[in-house]
Design a protein around this motif. Structure first.
Motif, PDB file in Angstrom:
ATOM      1  N   GLN A   9       0.710  -1.032   0.388  1.00  0.00           N
ATOM      2  CA  GLN A   9      -0.123  -0.370   0.043  1.00  0.00           C
ATOM      3  C   GLN A   9       0.767   1.490   0.403  1.00  0.00           C
ATOM      4  O   GLN A   9       2.038   1.088   0.026  1.00  0.00           O
ATOM      5  N   ASN A  10      -0.251   2.157  -0.284  1.00  0.00           N
ATOM      6  CA  ASN A  10       0.408   3.519  -0.518  1.00  0.00           C
ATOM      7  C   ASN A  10       1.671   3.664   0.894  1.00  0.00           C
ATOM      8  O   ASN A  10       2.754   4.016   0.794  1.00  0.00           O
ATOM      9  N   ASP A  48       5.388   3.414   0.422  1.00  0.00           N
ATOM     10  CA  ASP A  48       6.454   4.750   0.210  1.00  0.00           C
ATOM     11  C   ASP A  48       7.400   5.041  -0.064  1.00  0.00           C
ATOM     12  O   ASP A  48       9.146   5.480  -0.564  1.00  0.00           O
ATOM     13  N   ARG A  61      11.831  -0.326  -2.519  1.00  0.00           N
ATOM     14  CA  ARG A  61      10.638  -0.198  -3.505  1.00  0.00           C
ATOM     15  C   ARG A  61       9.975  -0.806  -4.561  1.00  0.00           C
ATOM     16  O   ARG A  61       9.305  -1.233  -4.713  1.00  0.00           O
ATOM     17  N   ASP A  62      11.096  -0.134  -5.530  1.00  0.00           N
ATOM     18  CA  ASP A  62      10.710  -0.375  -6.462  1.00  0.00           C
ATOM     19  C   ASP A  62      10.999  -1.370  -7.321  1.00  0.00           C
ATOM     20  O   ASP A  62      10.277  -1.870  -8.111  1.00  0.00           O
ATOM     21  N   VAL A  94       8.591  -3.824  -5.403  1.00  0.00           N
ATOM     22  CA  VAL A  94       7.145  -3.942  -6.364  1.00  0.00           C
ATOM     23  C   VAL A  94       7.745  -4.294  -7.641  1.00  0.00           C
ATOM     24  O   VAL A  94       6.429  -5.290  -8.166  1.00  0.00           O
ATOM     25  N   GLU A 129      -3.100   6.538   1.244  1.00  0.00           N
ATOM     26  CA  GLU A 129      -2.054   5.791   1.783  1.00  0.00           C
ATOM     27  C   GLU A 129      -2.452   5.055   2.327  1.00  0.00           C
ATOM     28  O   GLU A 129      -1.445   3.347   1.689  1.00  0.00           O
ATOM     29  N   VAL A 188      -0.595   0.393  -4.393  1.00  0.00           N
ATOM     30  CA  VAL A 188       0.188   1.260  -5.354  1.00  0.00           C
ATOM     31  C   VAL A 188      -0.147   1.155  -6.494  1.00  0.00           C
ATOM     32  O   VAL A 188      -1.343   0.235  -6.735  1.00  0.00           O
ATOM     33  N   ASP A 189      -0.427   1.784  -7.041  1.00  0.00           N
ATOM     34  CA  ASP A 189      -0.562   2.418  -8.882  1.00  0.00           C
ATOM     35  C   ASP A 189       0.520   1.326  -9.486  1.00  0.00           C
ATOM     36  O   ASP A 189      -0.323   0.361 -10.606  1.00  0.00           O
ATOM     37  N   GLU A 190       1.027   0.614  -9.484  1.00  0.00           N
ATOM     38  CA  GLU A 190       1.708  -0.097 -10.279  1.00  0.00           C
ATOM     39  C   GLU A 190       1.142  -1.614 -10.202  1.00  0.00           C
ATOM     40  O   GLU A 190       1.091  -2.655 -10.822  1.00  0.00           O
TER      41      GLU A 190
END
Length: 184
Positions: free
Chosen positions: A18-19, A23, A28-29, A32, A65, A69-71
């Motif tokens: 979750q955001n 975040d 993180r990237d 994800v 929050e 996440v958008d991805e």
């Protein structure tokens, strides 16, 4: 090896990505992206994907929050388990969802390593599930200000000790994204 009767299937469990949780999380990237790759692979192979989403005073339901996440986009047919405790089984319908799908083995990804991931892994094992942690598909934030080890050390330690988890008729284990075998 699960001790649960008539549970030959495996599910991918995506915990709290979750955001407000990831975040500022370590790598993180990359994490994800690894989870996204596993979600795509699970869908192609017909493996159930089960999402878990945490809410509390800081992750208020419906807030930005709280959102995944958008991805990562849960499919309409994929269940989302709402929880308010670290262990994804505690006071949720996760067990019912898994039982309905004949799932006895979980492939676990998400956040945070030193909280909800560890709680869920242990919760799964004590409930009779095999639980495999994807070592490069979980993350945590930096809690060194409170005396915790660095995120990198927390993740490495969790990967190490979970690799050797065993209980009568059940097993843990840690694999990398490229090594995940949804067949067992």
């Amino acid at each position: 090896m699960t001790t649960l009767d008539n549970r030959p299937n495996t599910a991918l469990l995506v915990v709290d990505v979750q955001n407000g949780v990831v975040d500022d999380a370590y790598e993180r990237d990359a994490v994800v992206a690894n989870i996204g790759g596993l979600v795509g692979r699970a869908r192609r192979e017909g493996v159930p994907v089960v999402w878990v989403r945490h809410s509390d005073e800081e992750l208020v339901q419906g807030s930005e929050e709280w959102r995944i996440v958008d991805e990562l986009r849960p499919d309409d047919a994929e269940p989302i388990v709402e929880k308010s405790y670290g262990d994804s089984f505690e006071d949720t319908d996760l067990e019912k969802i898994l039982a309905e799908r004949g799932i006895g083995r979980l492939v676990v990804t998400g956040a945070e390593t030193d909280a909800c991931i560890r709680s869920t892994l242990h919760g799964a094992l004590v409930r009779g599930y095999d639980a495999t942690l994807v070592g490069d598909a979980h993350t945590t934030g930096d809690k060194t200000a409170w005396g915790a080890p660095s995120p990198e050390q927390v993740i490495a330690h969790t990967n190490l000790y979970w690799r050797f988890q065993l209980a009568p008729g059940r097993r843990g284990g840690t694999v990398e994204t490229s090594e995940v075998d949804f067949r067992g």
